[in-house]
Motif scaffolding. Structure first.
Motif, PDB file in Angstrom:
ATOM      1  N   THR A   1       0.794  -1.221   0.000  1.00 40.18           N
ATOM      2  CA  THR A   1       0.000   0.000   0.000  1.00 40.18           C
ATOM      3  C   THR A   1       0.832   1.279   0.000  1.00 40.18           C
ATOM      4  OG1 THR A   1      -0.096   0.171   2.417  1.00 40.18           O
ATOM      5  CG2 THR A   1      -1.724  -1.251   1.352  1.00 40.18           C
ATOM      6  N   GLY A   2       2.126   1.145   0.264  1.00 39.21           N
ATOM      7  CA  GLY A   2       2.974   2.328   0.334  1.00 39.21           C
ATOM      8  C   GLY A   2       2.958   3.001   1.692  1.00 39.21           C
ATOM      9  N   TYR A   3       2.260   2.402   2.655  1.00 42.53           N
ATOM     10  CA  TYR A   3       2.202   2.982   3.993  1.00 42.53           C
ATOM     11  C   TYR A   3       3.583   2.960   4.637  1.00 42.53           C
ATOM     12  CZ  TYR A   3       0.935   3.683   8.895  1.00 42.53           C
ATOM     13  OH  TYR A   3       0.858   4.155  10.182  1.00 42.53           O
ATOM     14  N   LYS A   4       3.944   4.083   5.278  1.00 42.91           N
ATOM     15  CA  LYS A   4       5.219   4.154   5.988  1.00 42.91           C
ATOM     16  C   LYS A   4       5.064   5.068   7.203  1.00 42.91           C
ATOM     17  CE  LYS A   4       8.984   4.542   3.572  1.00 42.91           C
ATOM     18  NZ  LYS A   4      10.077   5.122   2.741  1.00 42.91           N
ATOM     19  N   ALA A   5       5.604   4.637   8.333  1.00 41.86           N
ATOM     20  CA  ALA A   5       5.559   5.466   9.540  1.00 41.86           C
ATOM     21  C   ALA A   5       6.772   5.151  10.403  1.00 41.86           C
ATOM     22  CB  ALA A   5       4.271   5.218  10.317  1.00 41.86           C
ATOM     23  N   PHE A   6       7.158   6.117  11.232  1.00 36.44           N
ATOM     24  CA  PHE A   6       8.321   5.953  12.104  1.00 36.44           C
ATOM     25  C   PHE A   6       7.856   5.815  13.556  1.00 36.44           C
ATOM     26  CE2 PHE A   6       9.781   7.850   8.228  1.00 36.44           C
ATOM     27  CZ  PHE A   6      10.994   7.218   7.987  1.00 36.44           C
ATOM     28  N   ASN A   7       6.972   4.848  13.760  1.00 42.43           N
ATOM     29  CA  ASN A   7       6.431   4.565  15.094  1.00 42.43           C
ATOM     30  C   ASN A   7       6.336   3.058  15.317  1.00 42.43           C
ATOM     31  OD1 ASN A   7       4.381   4.024  13.283  1.00 42.43           O
ATOM     32  ND2 ASN A   7       2.765   4.954  14.520  1.00 42.43           N
ATOM     33  N   LEU A   8       7.376   2.355  14.903  1.00 42.90           N
ATOM     34  CA  LEU A   8       7.370   0.902  14.994  1.00 42.90           C
ATOM     35  C   LEU A   8       7.106   0.412  16.413  1.00 42.90           C
ATOM     36  CD1 LEU A   8       7.790  -1.925  13.870  1.00 42.90           C
ATOM     37  CD2 LEU A   8      10.262  -1.582  14.046  1.00 42.90           C
ATOM     38  N   ASP A   9       7.689   1.096  17.393  1.00 46.02           N
ATOM     39  CA  ASP A   9       7.497   0.670  18.772  1.00 46.02           C
ATOM     40  C   ASP A   9       6.020   0.713  19.173  1.00 46.02           C
ATOM     41  OD1 ASP A   9       7.645   3.442  18.412  1.00 46.02           O
ATOM     42  OD2 ASP A   9       8.282   3.810  20.484  1.00 46.02           O
ATOM     43  N   ILE A  10       5.302   1.718  18.671  1.00 49.20           N
ATOM     44  CA  ILE A  10       3.873   1.846  18.987  1.00 49.20           C
ATOM     45  C   ILE A  10       3.069   0.773  18.269  1.00 49.20           C
ATOM     46  CG2 ILE A  10       1.861   3.359  18.742  1.00 49.20           C
ATOM     47  CD1 ILE A  10       3.715   5.727  19.145  1.00 49.20           C
ATOM     48  N   VAL A  11       3.427   0.505  17.027  1.00 45.60           N
ATOM     49  CA  VAL A  11       2.733  -0.536  16.257  1.00 45.60           C
ATOM     50  C   VAL A  11       2.900  -1.897  16.924  1.00 45.60           C
ATOM     51  CG1 VAL A  11       2.663  -1.785  14.064  1.00 45.60           C
ATOM     52  CG2 VAL A  11       2.889   0.701  14.070  1.00 45.60           C
ATOM     53  N   LEU A  12       4.120  -2.208  17.346  1.00 46.19           N
ATOM     54  CA  LEU A  12       4.360  -3.479  18.021  1.00 46.19           C
ATOM     55  C   LEU A  12       3.624  -3.558  19.356  1.00 46.19           C
ATOM     56  CD1 LEU A  12       8.172  -4.001  17.314  1.00 46.19           C
ATOM     57  CD2 LEU A  12       6.260  -5.248  16.299  1.00 46.19           C
ATOM     58  N   GLY A  13       3.261  -2.398  19.882  1.00 48.72           N
ATOM     59  CA  GLY A  13       2.479  -2.353  21.115  1.00 48.72           C
ATOM     60  C   GLY A  13       0.992  -2.562  20.881  1.00 48.72           C
ATOM     61  N   GLY A  14       0.613  -2.825  19.621  1.00 51.77           N
ATOM     62  CA  GLY A  14      -0.781  -3.124  19.318  1.00 51.77           C
ATOM     63  C   GLY A  14      -1.507  -2.080  18.506  1.00 51.77           C
ATOM     64  N   GLU A  15      -0.859  -0.935  18.231  1.00 49.69           N
ATOM     65  CA  GLU A  15      -1.505   0.118  17.432  1.00 49.69           C
ATOM     66  C   GLU A  15      -1.315  -0.195  15.941  1.00 49.69           C
ATOM     67  OE1 GLU A  15      -3.412   2.395  18.458  1.00 49.69           O
ATOM     68  OE2 GLU A  15      -3.059   2.234  20.625  1.00 49.69           O
ATOM     69  N   LEU A  16      -1.920  -1.271  15.521  1.00 51.20           N
ATOM     70  CA  LEU A  16      -1.730  -1.770  14.157  1.00 51.20           C
ATOM     71  C   LEU A  16      -2.794  -1.236  13.189  1.00 51.20           C
ATOM     72  CD1 LEU A  16      -0.092  -3.785  12.390  1.00 51.20           C
ATOM     73  CD2 LEU A  16      -1.615  -5.593  13.204  1.00 51.20           C
ATOM     74  N   GLN A  17      -3.854  -0.637  13.710  1.00 48.64           N
ATOM     75  CA  GLN A  17      -4.997  -0.274  12.871  1.00 48.64           C
ATOM     76  C   GLN A  17      -4.657   0.621  11.682  1.00 48.64           C
ATOM     77  OE1 GLN A  17      -8.043  -1.830  13.549  1.00 48.64           O
ATOM     78  NE2 GLN A  17      -8.302  -1.193  11.412  1.00 48.64           N
ATOM     79  N   PRO A  18      -3.843   1.683  11.846  1.00 44.38           N
ATOM     80  CA  PRO A  18      -3.535   2.519  10.682  1.00 44.38           C
ATOM     81  C   PRO A  18      -2.863   1.750   9.548  1.00 44.38           C
ATOM     82  CG  PRO A  18      -2.950   3.659  12.708  1.00 44.38           C
ATOM     83  CD  PRO A  18      -3.272   2.247  13.089  1.00 44.38           C
ATOM     84  N   VAL A  19      -2.037   0.766   9.892  1.00 46.59           N
ATOM     85  CA  VAL A  19      -1.378  -0.041   8.860  1.00 46.59           C
ATOM     86  C   VAL A  19      -2.410  -0.887   8.131  1.00 46.59           C
ATOM     87  CG1 VAL A  19       0.549  -1.577   8.388  1.00 46.59           C
ATOM     88  CG2 VAL A  19       0.579  -0.169  10.442  1.00 46.59           C
ATOM     89  N   ILE A  20      -3.292  -1.522   8.893  1.00 47.95           N
ATOM     90  CA  ILE A  20      -4.340  -2.351   8.289  1.00 47.95           C
ATOM     91  C   ILE A  20      -5.301  -1.484   7.490  1.00 47.95           C
ATOM     92  CG2 ILE A  20      -6.347  -3.784   8.825  1.00 47.95           C
ATOM     93  CD1 ILE A  20      -4.753  -5.001  11.114  1.00 47.95           C
ATOM     94  N   ASP A  21      -5.615  -0.294   8.006  1.00 48.05           N
ATOM     95  CA  ASP A  21      -6.529   0.606   7.300  1.00 48.05           C
ATOM     96  C   ASP A  21      -6.007   0.972   5.914  1.00 48.05           C
ATOM     97  OD1 ASP A  21      -8.428   0.630   9.264  1.00 48.05           O
ATOM     98  OD2 ASP A  21      -7.775   2.514  10.180  1.00 48.05           O
ATOM     99  N   SER A  22      -4.694   1.065   5.770  1.00 55.45           N
ATOM    100  CA  SER A  22      -4.138   1.398   4.452  1.00 55.45           C
ATOM    101  C   SER A  22      -4.444   0.287   3.453  1.00 55.45           C
ATOM    102  CB  SER A  22      -2.622   1.627   4.553  1.00 55.45           C
ATOM    103  OG  SER A  22      -1.909   0.419   4.773  1.00 55.45           O
ATOM    104  N   ALA A  23      -4.446  -0.966   3.930  1.00 56.33           N
ATOM    105  CA  ALA A  23      -4.788  -2.089   3.057  1.00 56.33           C
ATOM    106  C   ALA A  23      -6.287  -2.120   2.771  1.00 56.33           C
ATOM    107  CB  ALA A  23      -4.341  -3.402   3.697  1.00 56.33           C
ATOM    108  N   ILE A  24      -7.092  -1.858   3.796  1.00 54.54           N
ATOM    109  CA  ILE A  24      -8.543  -1.838   3.609  1.00 54.54           C
ATOM    110  C   ILE A  24      -8.930  -0.754   2.614  1.00 54.54           C
ATOM    111  CG2 ILE A  24     -10.738  -1.344   4.743  1.00 54.54           C
ATOM    112  CD1 ILE A  24      -9.622  -2.641   7.272  1.00 54.54           C
ATOM    113  N   LYS A  25      -8.328   0.430   2.744  1.00 60.51           N
ATOM    114  CA  LYS A  25      -8.644   1.556   1.855  1.00 60.51           C
ATOM    115  C   LYS A  25      -8.322   1.213   0.405  1.00 60.51           C
ATOM    116  CE  LYS A  25      -7.799   6.540   1.293  1.00 60.51           C
ATOM    117  NZ  LYS A  25      -7.291   6.513  -0.090  1.00 60.51           N
TER     118      LYS A  25
END
Length: 363
Positions: A325-349
């Motif tokens: 999807t081209g999604y990129k963010a510099f918050n890997l630590d937050i994503v690994l903490g369970g904040e995965l929704q924005p990454v998944i939303d890029s695929a859903i969109k």
């Protein structure tokens, strides 16, 4: 407008029919059927509400235009309503676009360490915890059905069940989000075993499949399987109990093998293994159909290729990137903490844009 109206008439009729089924004692007494009917009701209700909203705004717009001919004050109101009607129409088309029929389903997931030895196993453990935390945030139940760990706490492989509570609408179902997680996840970081601080690249595989609820959907004959029992083992291979409670089921026609050892009894492990086997067989059948149709679930972002590299987790830069999807963010630590929704939303969109283009003939 007429096409949308025709679709609306059918949806309203289907909704009325499903409402009748929801009060049918025969349906209520069958847990699997009741769950399916409840999910269908949630989907139809959302579609009906989007159609009613668009129709009401359209009627208001027509009335405002008529009044504007005799009173210029209504011209601004008509202009505002035109924007709202357009937005409501787009939302309606999105809601009415064909959905994956499994979106409301629960999920069985497998995580396997890949090339990279202990570092890959540690990363597989990171993924497992990420999905657990994400599931908790979504209010889903997350259960590790079976897991083989390494001496350093990594995960060689794990079988996981993720289930929603109640009867979620399709867009809120577990499969609707988790289906985009299947594929190869690549990690770049300095391994714990690295003494010179060099960044290594390794990977872990994630395999996701909708869980088969109705056992009758997949026929497995008694002569189709071989059941072996063995003693459960823990990290490093040591025995963790003194009874042969672990179960390995081999599906002879396909060669699919499922092992379970986390439950306390042989019966429980067998039931868990059969759950996974039924879902694997159903998923394999779906994959065959998709290959014949030369399209993976009509989706640009979920592929039948299990070897596809879908995402990179770069620890030195704290960066996560989705290659589909081209999604990129510099918050890997937050994503690994369970904040995965924005990454998944890029695929859903991306998927919804593809579906909407198909539904409106723009593709």
């Amino acid at each position: 407008m007429s096409a949308s109206f025709d679709a609306g008439e059918k949806i309203f009729a289907d909704l009325a029919e499903v409402e009748k089924k929801m009060s049918d004692p025969a349906v209520l007494s069958d847990q699997v059927q009741a769950r399916k009917v409840g999910r269908r009701y949630s989907e139809l209700k959302r579609q009906a509400e989007s159609i009613r909203s668009w129709q009401k705004l359209s009627d208001d717009l027509d009335a405002a235009k008529e009044l504007a001919e005799v009173d210029s004050e209504f011209a601004k109101e008509a202009e505002r309503l035109e924007s709202e009607v357009s937005a409501a129409h787009q939302k309606m088309l999105s809601v009415l676009a064909p959905r994956d029929p499994e979106d409301a389903s629960d999920v069985l997931m497998e995580i396997k360490a890949g090339a990279g030895g202990e570092e890959s196993a540690l990363f597989a453990g990171d993924l497992l915890r990420m999905y657990q935390r994400y599931s908790e945030k979504r209010g889903w139940s997350f259960k590790v059905m079976d897991m083989n760990e390494t001496d350093l706490g990594g995960v060689k492989d794990a079988q996981i069940s993720i289930r929603a509570k109640g009867n979620p609408s399709p867009e809120e179902g577990v499969w609707a989000s988790m289906k985009y997680e299947g594929g190869v996840h690549r990690v770049q970081r300095v391994p714990v075993t690295e003494t010179q601080g060099r960044i290594h690249t390794s990977a872990a595989g994630v395999y996701v499949m909708p869980e088969v609820e109705d056992e009758g959907e997949v026929e497995i004959g008694p002569n189709d399987i071989r059941v072996d029992v063995f003693r459960s083992s823990g990290p490093g291979g040591q025995s963790v109990n003194t009874t042969d409670s672990a179960v390995r089921i081999t599906h002879l026609p396909t060669g699919i093998v499922v092992s379970m050892q986390n439950e306390k009894s042989q019966i429980q492990n067998r039931e868990a293994a059969m759950r996974v086997l039924r879902s694997r067989l159903a998923e394999e059948e779906r994959r065959k159909r998709e290959a014949e149709e030369a399209e993976a679930r009509h989706s640009q972002v979920r592929t039948v290729d299990r070897s596809e590299r879908i995402r990179t987790y770069n620890f030195p830069e704290n960066r996560i990137a989705d290659h589909r999807t081209g999604y990129k963010a510099f918050n890997l630590d937050i994503v690994l903490g369970g904040e995965l929704q924005p990454v998944i939303d890029s695929a859903i969109k991306l998927d919804e844009e593809h579906q909407l283009a198909k539904a409106t003939g723009q593709e």
